[in-house]
Motif scaffolding. Structure first.
Motif, short mmCIF file in Angstrom:
data_model
loop_
_atom_site.label_atom_id
_atom_site.label_comp_id
_atom_site.label_asym_id
_atom_site.label_seq_id
_atom_site.Cartn_x
_atom_site.Cartn_y
_atom_site.Cartn_z
N ALA A 102 12.62 -8.69 -23.85
CA ALA A 102 11.51 -8.26 -23.67
C ALA A 102 11.02 -8.45 -24.57
O ALA A 102 11.34 -9.20 -26.05
N VAL A 103 9.14 -8.84 -24.02
CA VAL A 103 8.64 -8.68 -24.93
C VAL A 103 6.99 -7.53 -25.17
O VAL A 103 6.74 -7.43 -23.49
N ARG A 104 7.64 -6.99 -25.80
CA ARG A 104 6.00 -6.09 -26.06
C ARG A 104 4.69 -6.60 -26.94
O ARG A 104 5.22 -7.32 -28.36
N THR A 105 4.04 -6.30 -26.59
CA THR A 105 2.16 -6.87 -27.32
C THR A 105 1.19 -5.52 -27.60
O THR A 105 1.11 -4.57 -26.66
N PHE A 106 1.58 -4.84 -28.77
CA PHE A 106 0.90 -3.93 -29.44
C PHE A 106 -0.52 -4.20 -30.43
O PHE A 106 -0.87 -5.38 -30.42
N PRO A 217 7.30 -9.94 -8.35
CA PRO A 217 8.76 -11.24 -7.73
C PRO A 217 8.26 -11.97 -8.85
O PRO A 217 7.52 -13.14 -9.68
N TRP A 218 9.63 -13.51 -9.23
CA TRP A 218 9.78 -13.52 -9.84
C TRP A 218 10.87 -15.13 -10.06
O TRP A 218 11.77 -14.59 -9.47
N ASP A 219 10.77 -16.49 -10.36
CA ASP A 219 11.52 -17.46 -10.53
C ASP A 219 12.67 -17.79 -10.92
O ASP A 219 13.94 -18.55 -11.06
N GLY A 220 12.42 -16.62 -11.99
CA GLY A 220 14.23 -16.38 -12.62
C GLY A 220 14.23 -17.51 -14.33
O GLY A 220 15.00 -17.16 -15.21
N GLN A 221 13.10 -18.32 -14.12
CA GLN A 221 12.68 -18.82 -15.53
C GLN A 221 11.98 -18.15 -16.40
O GLN A 221 10.99 -18.13 -16.04
N LEU A 222 12.60 -17.89 -17.55
CA LEU A 222 11.65 -17.09 -18.63
C LEU A 222 10.24 -18.41 -19.14
O LEU A 222 10.34 -19.14 -19.07
N PRO A 223 9.17 -17.25 -18.94
CA PRO A 223 7.97 -18.49 -19.57
C PRO A 223 7.70 -18.53 -20.71
O PRO A 223 8.95 -18.09 -21.50
N ALA A 224 6.89 -19.20 -21.45
CA ALA A 224 7.34 -19.82 -22.28
C ALA A 224 6.53 -18.51 -23.62
O ALA A 224 7.80 -18.60 -24.63
N GLY A 225 6.09 -17.78 -22.89
CA GLY A 225 5.51 -16.45 -24.13
C GLY A 225 7.47 -15.57 -24.02
O GLY A 225 6.83 -15.17 -25.56
N ALA A 226 7.95 -16.18 -23.56
CA ALA A 226 8.93 -15.28 -23.12
C ALA A 226 10.59 -16.01 -24.23
O ALA A 226 11.58 -15.06 -24.43
N VAL A 227 10.29 -16.98 -24.29
CA VAL A 227 11.91 -17.96 -25.15
C VAL A 227 11.40 -17.85 -26.18
O VAL A 227 10.58 -18.25 -26.96
N PRO A 228 12.68 -17.52 -26.83
CA PRO A 228 12.68 -17.49 -28.48
C PRO A 228 12.79 -18.73 -29.44
O PRO A 228 12.57 -19.56 -27.93
#
Length: 235
Positions: A102-106, A217-228
């Motif tokens: 999960a990525v939350r942006t405030f 819809p999503w291809d299952g690959q984490l986008p760059a902004g979600a990869v730790p």
């Protein structure tokens, strides 16, 4: 070595259904849909809303938060009426464990802040939440369902990973995160209330508000902004 054997490829369930078992059916129907997405769903979740309150409510503590060696978790801001967004990605971590990142942006007036974590099924009926950009703060996540069908999540035990070190936080230094999420039929939005409470100090972090949510819809690959910045295997 982690002795937990993850479910085989094609495992359809979400990590929340796996842990709650029959109690999952007691959740509000909208919550069941929210928490039902697994890695095979082909979707990710996206929400936007407003937090009535968000951040650290104790002014004297805010200058100290940047000293905590966990980035993109707890931040030295506080405000009301804070717009935010959340993205939830169901996937497997590098060791094949079912996970949800999960990525939350405030959107605070002066800057944006990010709170990110990966919740992972680390054993039968066991969830571990890894917080921060380096996923180096780990907490046990305990789930329960209220009589109203709300989901409650508590994280009473935490440990900090600093390089090769695994440092369980003693009672006087640790904090209990208490989360409750539900669907508000009157407004057609989801509600979430989160409190991080330290025994000696009281509430040290909070976010409380409502948001709309949809699955895309999503291809299952984490986008760059979600990869730790790094993954953590230790529990």
């Amino acid at each position: 070595m982690n002795s937990f054997a993850p479910p085989p490829s094609g495992y359809p369930d979400s990590i929340y259904r796996s842990v709650l078992g029959p109690d999952f059916a007691r959740l509000q129907p909208q919550l069941q849909d929210y928490f039902s997405a697994g890695e095979e769903s082909g979707t990710f979740g996206e929400g936007t809303g407003v937090f009535e309150t968000a951040g650290c409510p104790r002014p004297w503590l805010r200058p100290l938060l940047p000293l905590v060696p966990v980035s993109n978790a707890f931040f030295p801001d506080y405000g009301t009426g804070i717009p935010f967004s959340i993205r939830n990605y169901p996937h497997r971590d590098p060791w094949g464990r079912p996970s949800l990142t999960a990525v939350r942006t405030f959107h605070f007036p002066r800057r944006d802040r990010v709170f990110e974590d990966t919740t992972t099924l680390t054993g039968p009926g066991r969830l571990t939440d890894y917080l921060g950009a380096g996923r180096n703060l780990a907490t046990d996540l305990v789930l329960s369902v209220t009589e109203e069908g709300h989901l409650r999540m508590n994280s009473p035990r935490s440990r900090l990973f600093l390089g090769p070190l695994r440092l369980p936080l003693p009672a006087f230094a640790s904090a209990d995160a208490q989360v409750e999420q539900w669907y508000d039929g009157g407004t057609g939005t989801f509600r979430i209330r989160t409190r991080v409470i330290q025994r000696q100090v009281g509430t040290v972090f909070v976010y409380d508000g409502s948001f709309g949510y949809s699955r895309l819809p999503w291809d299952g690959q984490l986008p760059a902004g979600a990869v730790p910045a790094r993954w953590e295997r230790r529990v």
